[in-house]
Design an enzyme around this catalytic site. Structure first.
Site, PDB file in Angstrom:
ATOM      1  N   GLU A 261      15.330  42.711  73.937  1.00 42.69           N
ATOM      2  CA  GLU A 261      13.979  43.272  74.071  1.00 42.69           C
ATOM      3  C   GLU A 261      12.959  42.341  73.440  1.00 42.69           C
ATOM      4  O   GLU A 261      13.241  41.717  72.423  1.00 42.69           O
ATOM      5  CB  GLU A 261      13.901  44.631  73.351  1.00 42.69           C
ATOM      6  CG  GLU A 261      14.881  45.640  73.890  1.00 42.69           C
ATOM      7  CD  GLU A 261      14.866  46.943  73.101  1.00 42.69           C
ATOM      8  OE1 GLU A 261      14.157  47.029  72.081  1.00 42.69           O
ATOM      9  OE2 GLU A 261      15.583  47.870  73.523  1.00 42.69           O
TER      10      GLU A 261
ATOM     11  N   LYS B  19      10.199  41.391  70.963  1.00 40.97           N
ATOM     12  CA  LYS B  19       9.823  41.984  69.682  1.00 40.97           C
ATOM     13  C   LYS B  19       8.310  42.125  69.685  1.00 40.97           C
ATOM     14  O   LYS B  19       7.573  41.155  69.539  1.00 40.97           O
ATOM     15  CB  LYS B  19      10.287  41.117  68.518  1.00 40.97           C
ATOM     16  CG  LYS B  19       9.977  41.771  67.184  1.00 40.97           C
ATOM     17  CD  LYS B  19      10.714  41.093  66.045  1.00 40.97           C
ATOM     18  CE  LYS B  19      10.542  41.862  64.758  1.00 40.97           C
ATOM     19  NZ  LYS B  19       9.140  41.971  64.308  1.00 40.97           N
TER      20      LYS B  19
ATOM     21  N   ASP C 176       4.623  42.749  68.637  1.00 38.38           N
ATOM     22  CA  ASP C 176       3.942  42.508  67.371  1.00 38.38           C
ATOM     23  C   ASP C 176       2.907  43.605  67.150  1.00 38.38           C
ATOM     24  O   ASP C 176       1.732  43.438  67.438  1.00 38.38           O
ATOM     25  CB  ASP C 176       3.293  41.126  67.395  1.00 38.38           C
ATOM     26  CG  ASP C 176       3.031  40.624  65.992  1.00 38.38           C
ATOM     27  OD1 ASP C 176       3.458  41.292  65.032  1.00 38.38           O
ATOM     28  OD2 ASP C 176       2.406  39.562  65.855  1.00 38.38           O
TER      29      ASP C 176
ATOM     30  N   TYR D 222      11.618  52.272  71.805  1.00 41.32           N
ATOM     31  CA  TYR D 222      12.824  51.443  71.814  1.00 41.32           C
ATOM     32  C   TYR D 222      13.998  52.004  71.015  1.00 41.32           C
ATOM     33  O   TYR D 222      15.016  51.347  70.896  1.00 41.32           O
ATOM     34  CB  TYR D 222      12.518  50.028  71.347  1.00 41.32           C
ATOM     35  CG  TYR D 222      11.696  49.930  70.065  1.00 41.32           C
ATOM     36  CD1 TYR D 222      12.147  50.478  68.874  1.00 41.32           C
ATOM     37  CD2 TYR D 222      10.476  49.260  70.070  1.00 41.32           C
ATOM     38  CE1 TYR D 222      11.401  50.383  67.719  1.00 41.32           C
ATOM     39  CE2 TYR D 222       9.717  49.151  68.909  1.00 41.32           C
ATOM     40  CZ  TYR D 222      10.186  49.716  67.737  1.00 41.32           C
ATOM     41  OH  TYR D 222       9.451  49.615  66.591  1.00 41.32           O
TER      42      TYR D 222
ATOM     43  N   LYS E 247      13.314  35.326  65.698  1.00 41.95           N
ATOM     44  CA  LYS E 247      11.875  35.081  65.628  1.00 41.95           C
ATOM     45  C   LYS E 247      11.481  33.801  66.363  1.00 41.95           C
ATOM     46  O   LYS E 247      12.219  32.824  66.363  1.00 41.95           O
ATOM     47  CB  LYS E 247      11.427  34.964  64.162  1.00 41.95           C
ATOM     48  CG  LYS E 247      11.703  36.207  63.335  1.00 41.95           C
ATOM     49  CD  LYS E 247      10.874  37.396  63.755  1.00 41.95           C
ATOM     50  CE  LYS E 247       9.488  37.353  63.162  1.00 41.95           C
ATOM     51  NZ  LYS E 247       9.365  37.974  61.852  1.00 41.95           N
TER      52      LYS E 247
ATOM     53  N   CYS F 211     -23.722  24.583  44.938  1.00 36.44           N
ATOM     54  CA  CYS F 211     -23.304  25.542  45.964  1.00 36.44           C
ATOM     55  C   CYS F 211     -24.055  25.252  47.270  1.00 36.44           C
ATOM     56  O   CYS F 211     -25.282  25.120  47.260  1.00 36.44           O
ATOM     57  CB  CYS F 211     -23.620  26.962  45.491  1.00 36.44           C
ATOM     58  SG  CYS F 211     -23.438  28.205  46.778  1.00 36.44           S
TER      59      CYS F 211
ATOM     60  N   CYS G 293     -26.687  28.331  47.695  1.00 34.71           N
ATOM     61  CA  CYS G 293     -27.811  28.620  46.796  1.00 34.71           C
ATOM     62  C   CYS G 293     -28.165  27.459  45.878  1.00 34.71           C
ATOM     63  O   CYS G 293     -29.157  27.526  45.158  1.00 34.71           O
ATOM     64  CB  CYS G 293     -27.509  29.860  45.956  1.00 34.71           C
ATOM     65  SG  CYS G 293     -26.250  29.579  44.700  1.00 34.71           S
TER      66      CYS G 293
ATOM     67  N   CYS H 118     -19.002  28.984  42.796  1.00 33.70           N
ATOM     68  CA  CYS H 118     -20.445  28.911  42.620  1.00 33.70           C
ATOM     69  C   CYS H 118     -20.794  29.813  41.453  1.00 33.70           C
ATOM     70  O   CYS H 118     -20.299  30.935  41.354  1.00 33.70           O
ATOM     71  CB  CYS H 118     -21.132  29.398  43.898  1.00 33.70           C
ATOM     72  SG  CYS H 118     -22.814  29.975  43.633  1.00 33.70           S
TER      73      CYS H 118
ATOM     74  N   CYS I 264     -26.900  33.999  44.507  1.00 29.80           N
ATOM     75  CA  CYS I 264     -26.380  33.291  45.676  1.00 29.80           C
ATOM     76  C   CYS I 264     -26.322  34.240  46.861  1.00 29.80           C
ATOM     77  O   CYS I 264     -25.683  35.291  46.807  1.00 29.80           O
ATOM     78  CB  CYS I 264     -24.991  32.735  45.375  1.00 29.80           C
ATOM     79  SG  CYS I 264     -24.241  31.937  46.795  1.00 29.80           S
TER      80      CYS I 264
HETATM   81  S1  IVH Z   1      14.233  48.278  66.794  1.00 31.70           S
HETATM   82  C1  IVH Z   1      16.740  50.260  63.752  1.00 31.70           C
HETATM   83  N1  IVH Z   1      13.035  47.031  68.769  1.00 31.70           N
HETATM   84  O1  IVH Z   1      10.029  45.066  64.409  1.00 31.70           O
HETATM   85  C2  IVH Z   1      15.928  49.271  64.472  1.00 31.70           C
HETATM   86  N2  IVH Z   1      11.975  47.028  66.639  1.00 31.70           N
HETATM   87  O2  IVH Z   1      10.920  43.628  62.076  1.00 31.70           O
HETATM   88  C3  IVH Z   1      14.528  49.680  64.580  1.00 31.70           C
HETATM   89  N3  IVH Z   1       9.811  45.909  66.604  1.00 31.70           N
HETATM   90  O3  IVH Z   1      10.150  47.857  62.279  1.00 31.70           O
HETATM   91  C4  IVH Z   1      13.666  48.685  65.192  1.00 31.70           C
HETATM   92  N4  IVH Z   1       9.772  45.355  68.713  1.00 31.70           N
HETATM   93  O4  IVH Z   1       8.319  47.779  64.109  1.00 31.70           O
HETATM   94  C5  IVH Z   1      12.983  47.353  67.460  1.00 31.70           C
HETATM   95  N5  IVH Z   1      12.067  46.027  70.598  1.00 31.70           N
HETATM   96  C6  IVH Z   1      12.014  46.348  69.320  1.00 31.70           C
HETATM   97  C7  IVH Z   1      10.935  45.999  68.499  1.00 31.70           C
HETATM   98  C8  IVH Z   1      10.948  46.345  67.156  1.00 31.70           C
HETATM   99  C9  IVH Z   1       9.112  45.320  67.582  1.00 31.70           C
HETATM  100  C10 IVH Z   1       9.353  45.999  65.209  1.00 31.70           C
HETATM  101  C11 IVH Z   1       9.579  47.340  64.557  1.00 31.70           C
HETATM  102  C12 IVH Z   1      10.456  47.054  63.375  1.00 31.70           C
HETATM  103  C13 IVH Z   1      10.157  45.618  63.120  1.00 31.70           C
HETATM  104  C14 IVH Z   1      11.257  44.941  62.332  1.00 31.70           C
END
Ligand code: IVH
Length: 668
Positions: free
Chosen positions: A114, A116, A118, A226, A315, A409, A412, A427, A433
């Site tokens: 999946e 991740k 943000d 998720y 990551k 500065c 000012c 400053c 200022c």
């Molecule tokens: S699963 C038990 N799936 O990443 C596992 N987390 O760094 C629960 N996050 O706290 C998380 N995308 O806020 C999961 N596809 C994804 C995610 C995801 C983003 C976030 C989530 C988690 C954090 C951990």
């Protein structure tokens, strides 16, 4: 004949179906106008028959009243985090650990892959199919109640689709801002003269944590689900992908970018693909998550610390781009700190155009040997402000220019000082200022401080330019006429502002101290000082030694306090504010309050009051609130569903109070 009751139910179901098609499936079957017509028909029925309004009616997404604070929510099952992997090797090590727990350690394991997201994790509780609670992750055990805000997110169903729904499920997912929505929000910020949000994540967090859900409603937040937390009355399927399919069937938004990889090699291929296509995605991702697909194998693996052993976040590397430095300038912050900022030839990094990057301080410039004219690598990672990572040495032209710390500065002209032991130069102009004054005033009116609604950065600037604002106390003598005289300020807004200024006079001692903007005195220290000294007079009299007695206050903070209070002009400002009517509840008489010198911890859901309100009551009685239970804790204020803190208090023999007992104690 259809009754109003039947018609309302029909309309709710139809509208929910259309919203699902529009917001979740992205495949609408009616026009916006048709939708609006149905919506208005339902609104009309509900107006005539208020008893027919149900909590899951689409008309009930917005309109909830602003709240004073977010109440704590204890998750039925803790919200876990994820372990990270930064390289393919680390990912393979993760897979090796997983396979060890499998029946055949030689056989490849299938993973759900999946993006991740943000954003921010949320937990959505559905009871008998109806959304009853939404909470942030918080510390994993206890989060904040953001139900009213989440209800405004159109893709979150207020009621699950289908029959035979579980008695209870906690659905876990990520709230985020799609990039187009983020761009629109920042355009609006710029329009209002406010600072842009650094990234979609911060903007999503800011939107979700609005005390007024009507503001959240205007933010284009989205959610992908998720995982599940607690479940009652539902038998889990055998695999994660079947679970996600079930969530989607229930009408919950699930990412289209999820897939299954039959082995860790296949996971790594997906990673490369997602890394390549990340720029084309309509939202920000900071990596890829691999999760063991087989739920029985997950059981075998269990969790360590706060993360499951069956999942890992792979990551993405920080994003970098190369550009040139056109100039290096110094910005002056609230406390006078001079920060060197590189003005860049604009460059696109990680979804945004960057034209400024921080150089932190003079030591950093020297260490990295950065000069005007240099070609540099700009790095942008997750949350942080773009920074100059390094100079591309072999591209250095002959005519680069070294920057020196200015003696005066840039705003000012006051002297700039740099003490031996500090990397930061400052400053010395103080409120003389303009940069410091502006920043100090912006801080003064901000949310955690005096909290004057509608008093934004642009207004501060405009008032300073109009010569109406020199010190914080001037805010309290502003008239509606003066405000209405400003550009782009209507009479109504001016009147609202005057009302907001007036109501901000009623504050707490802690907020007042924080609002003064003393170096290193943040919200927490403000509260400690307020609880310890109780009155302004006591605080004004405190010397270094007395200040160091305060919990959380060390010699440095005490020295900053001393320095601030030693300046007559600061004392004048404080006096002027008090004269203008700024006030706060006095601590209870007699030894400075019944809880003077006592340390309390709050846990669980309190009956009828938020945690902030309880905290205010405790502090008004001279007590101090900390976050974790220890031997030094005098009392634990425990509400409904108190968890580990209660257990710990009992173990340590800390006295446990409910709200009534606390109030009795304060009244005694
Ligand atoms: S699963 C038990 N799936 O990443 C596992 N987390 O760094 C629960 N996050 O706290 C998380 N995308 O806020 C999961 N596809 C994804 C995610 C995801 C983003 C976030 C989530 C988690 C954090 C951990």
């Amino acid at each position: 004949m259809t009754t109003a009751h039947e018609r309302a139910a029909q309309l709710r179901a139809e509208l929910a179906e259309h919203a699902h098609r529009y917001y979740v499936l992205d495949d609408p079957t009616v026009s916006d106008a048709d939708y609006d017509r149905l919506y208005r028909e339902l609104e009309a029925i509900e107006a005539e028959h208020p008893e027919l309004v149900t909590p899951d009616s689409p008309t009930q997404r917005v309109g909830a009243a602003p709240s004073g604070a977010f109440d704590p929510v204890t998750h039925r099952q803790p919200m876990q985090s994820l372990g990270n992997a930064f390289s393919a090797d680390e990912v393979r090590e993760f897979d090796a650990r997983v396979r060890k727990a499998a029946a055949d350690p030689e056989a490849p394991v299938a993973y759900a892959v999946e993006p991740k997201m943000d954003g921010l994790a949320v937990s959505l509780t559905y009871e008998a199919g109806v959304l009853t609670r939404a909470a942030t992750r918080g510390d994993g055990a206890t989060g904040e109640d953001v139900t009213a805000n989440i209800r405004t997110v159109r893709s979150v169903p207020l009621r699950l689709r289908g029959d035979d729904l579980p008695a209870l499920i906690e659905v876990r997912g990520e709230v985020f801002l799609p990039l187009d929505g983020f761009a629109a929000m920042n355009a609006a910020q710029a329009e209002q003269g406010n600072k842009p949000y650094v990234n979609p994540r911060n903007a999503a967090a800011g939107s979700l944590r609005q005390l007024d859900p009507n503001i959240t409603a205007q933010r284009p937040l989205a959610v992908f689900c998720y995982a599940l937390g607690a479940v009652e009355g539902y038998d889990l399927p055998a695999t994660h992908d079947a679970l996600l399919a079930q969530l989607a069937d229930w009408g919950l938004p699930v990412s289209q970018h999820n897939s299954i990889a039959e082995s860790i090699d296949a996971c790594l291929e997906h990673y490369t693909q997602l890394l390549d296509s990340r720029g084309a995605l309509p939202f920000e991702i900071d990596g890829v998550v691999y999760k063991v697909n087989d739920l029985a194998l997950r059981e075998e693996l269990g969790s360590v610390a706060r993360a499951p052993r069956w999942a890992v976040a792979h990551k993405f590397p920080a994003e970098e781009a190369t550009t040139t430095i056109e100039n290096i300038e110094f910005q002056v912050g609230r406390t006078g700190a001079l920060t060197p900022v590189a003005r860049l030839k604009p460059v696109f990094v990680g979804g945004v155009t960057v034209s400024n990057a921080t150089l932190h301080n003079m030591d950093e410039i020297a260490r990295k040997d950065v000069r005007v004219g240099d070609t540099v690598v700009i790095r942008r990672a997750g949350d942080v402000i773009p920074e100059v990572a390094r100079v591309v040495a072999d591209k250095r032209p002959d005519d680069t220019r070294l920057v020196e710390l200015p003696k005066a500065c840039p705003v000012c002209g006051s002297d700039v000082q740099r003490t031996e032991d500090e990397a930061v130069a400052r400053c010395t102009g103080g409120l003389v200022c303009l940069a410091q004054r502006e920043a100090a005033l912006r801080h003064f009116v901000s949310r955690g401080a005096m909290d004057i609604e509608g008093f934004g950065a642009k207004l501060v600037t405009a008032l300073i330019e109009a010569d109406l604002l020199h010190s914080p106390a001037d805010i309290y003598s502003l008239t509606a006429d003066q405000l209405a005289g400003l550009e782009r300020m209507g009479e109504k807004s001016a009147a609202n502002l005057v009302a907001a200024i007036e109501s901000s006079k009623q504050t707490t001692f802690a907020r007042f101290i924080f609002a003064l903007g003393i170096r290193e005195v943040g919200e927490v220290t403000g509260r400690s000082l307020a609880a310890h000294f109780g009155t302004l007079d006591a605080l004004l009299e405190a010397d270094q030694e007395a200040l160091e007695q305060v919990p959380d206050v060390g010699p440095v903070v005490a020295a900053h306090m001393q320095g601030f209070l030693a300046e007559q002009h600061n004392r004048d400002v404080i006096q002027a504010l008090v004269d203008a009517g700024v006030n706060w509840p006095a601590p209870k008489a007699g030894g400075g309050g019944a809880l003077q010198g006592k340390t309390l911890v709050i846990t669980g859901t309190l009956d009828g009051v938020s945690r902030d309100e309880a905290r205010a009551e405790i502090e008004a009685a001279g007590g101090r609130v900390t976050s974790s239970v220890s031997k030094k804790t005098d009392y634990l204020l425990a509400g409904e569903a108190a968890g580990s803190k209660l257990a710990k208090a009992e173990k340590l023999g800390v006295e446990v109070l409910d709200l009534a007992a606390l109030r009795a104690l304060i009244a005694a």
